[in-house]
Motif scaffolding. Sequence first.
Motif, short mmCIF file in Angstrom:
data_model
loop_
_atom_site.label_atom_id
_atom_site.label_comp_id
_atom_site.label_asym_id
_atom_site.label_seq_id
_atom_site.Cartn_x
_atom_site.Cartn_y
_atom_site.Cartn_z
N LEU A 44 -0.67 3.87 -4.15
CA LEU A 44 0.73 3.51 -3.91
C LEU A 44 1.65 4.73 -3.99
CD1 LEU A 44 2.74 1.34 -3.34
CD2 LEU A 44 2.71 0.70 -5.74
N LEU A 70 8.88 -1.19 3.01
CA LEU A 70 8.24 -0.40 1.95
C LEU A 70 7.25 -1.25 1.18
CD1 LEU A 70 10.93 1.89 0.28
CD2 LEU A 70 8.88 2.58 1.49
N LEU A 71 7.63 -2.47 0.89
CA LEU A 71 6.74 -3.37 0.15
C LEU A 71 5.47 -3.66 0.94
CD1 LEU A 71 6.28 -5.11 -2.34
CD2 LEU A 71 7.48 -6.97 -1.19
N TYR A 72 5.62 -3.90 2.26
CA TYR A 72 4.44 -4.11 3.09
C TYR A 72 3.51 -2.91 3.03
CZ TYR A 72 7.06 -7.96 5.20
OH TYR A 72 7.77 -9.11 5.41
N ILE A 92 11.18 -3.19 -6.00
CA ILE A 92 11.43 -3.45 -4.57
C ILE A 92 11.66 -4.95 -4.36
CG2 ILE A 92 10.45 -3.36 -2.26
CD1 ILE A 92 8.73 -1.03 -3.14
N ILE A 145 -2.24 -0.11 -1.42
CA ILE A 145 -3.04 -0.55 -2.57
C ILE A 145 -4.38 -1.12 -2.10
CG2 ILE A 145 -3.18 -2.31 -4.39
CD1 ILE A 145 -0.16 -1.96 -4.80
N ALA A 146 -4.33 -1.96 -1.08
CA ALA A 146 -5.57 -2.55 -0.57
C ALA A 146 -6.51 -1.47 -0.05
CB ALA A 146 -5.23 -3.55 0.53
N ARG A 172 -0.90 -10.50 5.47
CA ARG A 172 0.01 -9.70 6.29
C ARG A 172 -0.71 -9.16 7.53
NH1 ARG A 172 3.94 -6.89 8.82
NH2 ARG A 172 3.51 -4.67 8.87
N ALA A 177 3.37 -0.71 0.72
CA ALA A 177 2.80 -0.60 -0.62
C ALA A 177 1.56 -1.47 -0.76
CB ALA A 177 3.85 -1.01 -1.65
N LEU A 178 1.66 -2.70 -0.29
CA LEU A 178 0.52 -3.62 -0.40
C LEU A 178 -0.68 -3.08 0.38
CD1 LEU A 178 2.40 -7.01 0.04
CD2 LEU A 178 1.44 -6.07 -2.08
N LEU A 179 -0.42 -2.55 1.56
CA LEU A 179 -1.51 -2.03 2.37
C LEU A 179 -2.12 -0.77 1.76
CD1 LEU A 179 -0.09 -2.64 5.92
CD2 LEU A 179 -2.17 -3.61 4.95
N CYS A 211 -2.36 -8.38 -4.54
CA CYS A 211 -2.10 -7.39 -3.48
C CYS A 211 -3.07 -7.59 -2.31
CB CYS A 211 -2.27 -5.98 -4.01
SG CYS A 211 -0.97 -5.47 -5.11
N LEU A 212 -4.36 -7.77 -2.65
CA LEU A 212 -5.36 -7.93 -1.59
C LEU A 212 -5.07 -9.18 -0.77
CD1 LEU A 212 -8.65 -6.91 -3.45
CD2 LEU A 212 -7.39 -5.59 -1.76
N MET A 241 6.46 0.02 -9.42
CA MET A 241 7.02 0.43 -8.13
C MET A 241 7.34 -0.76 -7.23
SD MET A 241 4.72 3.79 -7.36
CE MET A 241 5.50 4.17 -5.81
N THR A 242 6.49 -1.79 -7.27
CA THR A 242 6.74 -2.89 -6.32
C THR A 242 7.75 -3.91 -6.86
OG1 THR A 242 4.81 -4.06 -7.15
CG2 THR A 242 4.49 -2.77 -5.16
N ALA A 267 -1.96 -8.48 1.36
CA ALA A 267 -2.26 -7.50 2.41
C ALA A 267 -3.08 -8.16 3.51
CB ALA A 267 -3.00 -6.31 1.82
#
Lengths: 483, 579
Positions: B61, B90-92, A480, B98-99, A94, B94-96, A87-88, A476-477, A91
């Motif tokens: 999340l 939504l996935l983007y 998706i 979580i981070a 991104r 979610a990742l943010l 995830c990190l 949850m992910t 993120a």
Amino acid sequence: MSMDIAQQVLVSETNLLPVSIRLYGIAAGVGVVGAVTALFVFPETSFIWLPLGLAYGLVSTGVVGSRSMDPGRGLIWNLGFGVLTWCLFLATVRLLMQTIGWSTTLQINYFRILNVVLVCLAAPVGLSVGLGQLIEDSKQSEQENLEWTRAIVVGLLSGLLGGWGFSVWMEQVGLFPLIAGILGSEKASVGFFLHFLIAMFVGVTFGILFQRDVRRVGASVSWGMAYGIFWWFLGAMTLFPLLRGEAPTFDSEALSAGVGTFMGHVIYGIILGFVHSTVDGSWRLLFHRSDPLNQEFSGPGVRSFIALYRSWFPSLVGSLAFGYIMWQTGVLPRVAQLIGYSSPVIGFLVHMIIGSIIGMTYGIAFRYESFDLASGASWGMVYGVIWWFLGPLTLFPYLLGESLAWTAGAIKSSFLSLLGHLMYGVITGIGFYFLERESQAWVDLDERIARHEAKHRRPVGTPAPALWFFVLSMGMTLPIVLA
Amino acid sequence: MPSVIRGIFAGIVAGFVLGLGVRPLYMALAGPMLGFGYARCIHSPSLKPIDHAFTTAGLALPVGFMVHLIVRTLGFHALPQGNELSLEPLLYSALLWIASGFLFGTLYSLLDWPGPERQRQAVDHTRGTSRPTRQQDSRKRIVVLGGGFAGFNAIQTLEKCFGPDPGVQLTMVSNSNSMLFTPMLPEVAGGSVEPGHISSPLRTSFRRTNLVQGSAKYLDTDTGKLLVEQPKISGSKAGDREQDQLFDQKSVPYDHLVLTLGSVPFYMGEDALQKYSFDFKTLQDAMELRNHSIQCLERADAEVNDETRESLLTFVIAGAGFAGAELAGAMNDLLRGIKIYFPGLQDNQIRTVIVEAQDRILPELSESLAQHSREQMEKRGVSFKLGTYVEDAEPGAVHLSSGETLRTQTFIWTAGNRPHPFVEFANLPTNDREAVQVDESLSVPERENVWAAGDCAAVTDAKSGEPHPPTAQHAVRQGKTVARNVHASIQGREPESITYESQGQLCVIGYQTASAEIGGWCFSGFFAWLLWRFIYLFKLPGADRKIRVSFDWLTELFFSRDLVQTLNGTKRELESHQR
């Protein structure tokens, strides 16, 4: 059975083990070996994974190594850490892409990274560090013993029943001949036999790995779900194609095809955890708690009744909040169809009844598990996610006589229901925590009873935080990603 | 750094990072708010950074999704339907989330690495040994003397009022370690219910009350001390009189004393009545009576002498109040029910006789209902001697005031009670019935912090001005009131006055037959009996007791009464045996 199981299962924070240099070395080595394996197993994996594997082994051991007191705990902590790392990474990528103005479309190949991290790095590093800690600690002090017979017998039975739950769907979609392909056969009966063999093997490993951490139904089901998801990565997405002589693929087509198996593994894990705790609980009741030497202050029936009562009221409030979302999304008439009506009012009443019954079971399943409000909220949300998989995606269509909603479309259309389940779970979990904490003041009046009760409570130090994170993030992910 | 400041600071940083990826405006608000909330929610000082980091990353999340939902709802937008959802953004998010959650948890915990004091608290918390530090000496000591209806309810109400307040110590002094549910005592004598099932163990009935088993022997209201006598455990077998008379004495200090001693049988000063009668107050009495009755039938079955047989099969009960009538009904059912197993006995040979000084039975009920009850009991085989009383007794016979002599081996006394004799020794103000005089708040006048309730107290209703009768339902109400008043007194509030109106009367007079007078309505028969069972089962303390008694009643429907004698000896040996 001379050992006090309550003490055996739950460890205190003071039992945390320092991590030796030797274990760092082992973890780094396993990380590199995992990376090398990934190079062979997964196509398009580059050599950059070698230093990454080394780094993963060292960092994960530094972060969660002291908590990894046995292989089971090592696995869960590392699964959480692996997903967190993923995830990190995503993120950060991104954010960087957004900052420098590149396209923000997430490439689905990142899923392959997750698979490599979990299967080739997190799991082997976690298991080996946990095993190392277990061996090192057994030299220094009297180590908690694993009850092998109990773990194997209970695990076998749990795996068998969990496998049955999974097989219902597999039979519907004709997956058994594909399974049989592992042995070079196309016969459904061979696939059926192989499926149950694997299910029982996974069940036994569940018992061996997690006997110390899963005791009550709630924890056991949560651990089971996490283990089911892990086996989806390891089994369905990696070993299954490899054993059939194919390379694991993670394109959008393969992921869409994986929705059903993902759901199957989740349901398998839930059933596995439920049966494990039920059989294990009966085992302890028959051979441990029935012993007068282990007499509790109040009988088990009384405690269960109180737990039911304590979780009933919060679950009503949670059901109301959930009911609002159901009303907004217009699914109440469908709920009413469960009893042959189509009125939204009747649907709301049915929803409230179901919500209170499930809420009451929360009290029995999760008592003694929460040590603060955040843990109460986390357990509640995990319970909500579990019931999202069990309820709208599995039982609900089944009870309406429809086929199981284990498809990408069905998951997408019931995604808002997940929010409802989360709200319901968090309200129930927090409410139950407050009511449970209130009674703690009574317990504290008598030091002897307080000590006795403390043995039941889940202390800080178990992999529960990693489990919440793994189950919530993956629960949850992944839908998706797959949807 | 205080946890709230840390929470807000870490929330701002995490919210900022989150705001880079998703909508900055409300993230800037949500971050510190969620950080503040998290800091207020966490109570485990032993959590390490890794625990915080995983917990907050896991919570982030779902919390993120809920925040989006709330913002959308507050903006009065309808929720999107499932197929309208765009899952990729939504996935983007979610990742943010979580981070950011991970960042928050890590920052929050790293800013406060546990110091020595927090470490110690952590160990205490983990071991479950963190205790209130209040000194024991400063605790208010409330002692309830007596474990009957009033005492039992007083303690339960005190526990409710004070809750887990460690500043109060609750103690009950009782000569028994259980609370006997006396309304079901006739059922034990009649063999319908097992003896242990109508007694609730005091130690498991209370949550925080210490139990001292023993009898009060001396009360010093000036120094606030109660002297309690506890029988010594001799180590010798029962019946060793010399050993049985040895006692240990224990001083029980109090700040508030509640007397709920109840009553004892009163024999009008006639020693012979006391000597040759069975009491009917305790569980031991009921068990003894049942065993004795079965013993009488065993003897009578083999007896050839008519007079002796008559005395063995005649059961005399003095007093036709609730206790006497219910006992007569229960024993009559037992004896007539089991006689079929004694081939030498005829139906008409068994006599259950009630002797009552008044010319009616059940004075608590209306005249007509009492008359109906009497007729019903007579139909079932109970006979009555009204307008007369037991004047004297001797082994094998009782003499009535009418001059009649009844030959009997079983004479049971339910004709009178008096307050517990300890109130005399305690030098407390009493009325002509020798009950402790109390005011409307149930406080004993001129005795600081001494209270009384139940049968041992002379209670006058604050509303009606009438004295409260010594019944269980009045004792329950008094026990609750006195507890609330003790609580009010300690809290510095005004105590309440006792007022109570009887809720009605219910009396079982035979198998599936009862008489009831509730809210001015009189009725009898099966429905009244059913009502009696429901109400008293509900009032019986303890869920386990309720279940056990229910099973006893269920068993009674399918099987005959148990003939097993559970005691070897009885208080009164049979006359023939003495000879």
